[in-house]
Scaffold this motif. Sequence first.
Motif, short mmCIF file in Angstrom:
data_model
loop_
_atom_site.label_atom_id
_atom_site.label_comp_id
_atom_site.label_asym_id
_atom_site.label_seq_id
_atom_site.Cartn_x
_atom_site.Cartn_y
_atom_site.Cartn_z
N THR A 298 0.85 -1.20 0.00
CA THR A 298 0.00 0.00 0.00
C THR A 298 0.88 1.25 0.00
O THR A 298 1.63 1.48 0.95
CB THR A 298 -0.92 0.01 1.23
OG1 THR A 298 -1.72 -1.19 1.21
CG2 THR A 298 -1.82 1.22 1.22
N TYR B 115 -6.05 5.15 -4.18
CA TYR B 115 -5.59 3.81 -4.53
C TYR B 115 -6.39 2.72 -3.81
O TYR B 115 -6.60 2.78 -2.60
CB TYR B 115 -4.12 3.63 -4.16
CG TYR B 115 -3.15 4.38 -5.03
CD1 TYR B 115 -2.69 3.83 -6.23
CD2 TYR B 115 -2.68 5.64 -4.66
CE1 TYR B 115 -1.79 4.52 -7.03
CE2 TYR B 115 -1.77 6.33 -5.44
CZ TYR B 115 -1.33 5.76 -6.63
OH TYR B 115 -0.44 6.44 -7.42
N THR C 215 -5.87 -1.22 -2.96
CA THR C 215 -4.88 -2.29 -2.91
C THR C 215 -5.55 -3.51 -2.28
O THR C 215 -6.15 -3.41 -1.21
CB THR C 215 -3.65 -1.88 -2.08
OG1 THR C 215 -3.13 -0.63 -2.57
CG2 THR C 215 -2.55 -2.93 -2.18
N GLN D 7 -3.39 -3.49 -7.53
CA GLN D 7 -3.51 -2.07 -7.23
C GLN D 7 -4.25 -1.39 -8.37
O GLN D 7 -3.98 -1.67 -9.55
CB GLN D 7 -2.14 -1.41 -7.07
CG GLN D 7 -2.20 0.07 -6.73
CD GLN D 7 -0.84 0.75 -6.88
OE1 GLN D 7 -0.47 1.19 -7.96
NE2 GLN D 7 -0.10 0.79 -5.80
#
Length: 253
Positions: free
Chosen positions: A39, A162, A164, A205
């Motif tokens: 991450t 993002y 993840t 991701q």
Amino acid sequence: MNGSSECSRDAFLGGRLHIFQPRKGYRAGVDPVLLAAATPATPGQSVLELGCGAGVASFCLAARVAGLALTGVELQGVYADLARRNAMENGTEMSVFEADLRHLPGAVKEQTFDHVIANPPYYERHRSTPAEDAGRDVALAGATPLSDWIDAATRRLKPKGYLTMIQKADRLPDMLAACDHRLGSIRVRPVQPRPGRAAELVILQARKGGRAAFGLEAPLVMHEGASHKYDCDDYTSQVVKILRGGDALPWGT
């Protein structure tokens, strides 16, 4: 469940973290540590963990990156309570909500996050045999489709935020199919148990509003050698740095 007889106190990151987990039921291993390592958070950002369990991934991430605002959502009350207990145990602030990710509480729906992380159940309910322990069964083969996990994550991401996620390799087609037009810049890292072995896990991701081309990363190899020959964990040096030292697993390498 919070009693000492029903929980163990387990060390992670070489003893930097101590996590209470049920002695029976779902117990976190290396997977949430890898999730945290992958991450790309930076100090001061906000992180939502869906299905946080006892909080291992979030606390591993907080041990590497200072000043994160952590939020966890967990369906099972026993594990939500353990996540709160582990936050206190490790001196880390984390808001934990007992809720179904398909019906998030208002306090979570009112927010958006720089990162959403998740380690969803690895098995499809209709294709797996239920575990004897109910908590373990939900953790390993929940009834919520992967598409719902990714939709909930996408809705809670800030623009350019993002997602993840770590998952079994054979679920990669489902993950990619669930990444609709809202997500882009998708990268996938296979996780191989040993050199020459097929990947058993993948880390995905994706970025909300991302426009970069799809990328397939070099695999992360967990163990040295073609087979286990000695009475030791034989992790590769990179994996030792992640599991013991809390190092990041950078993308683009």
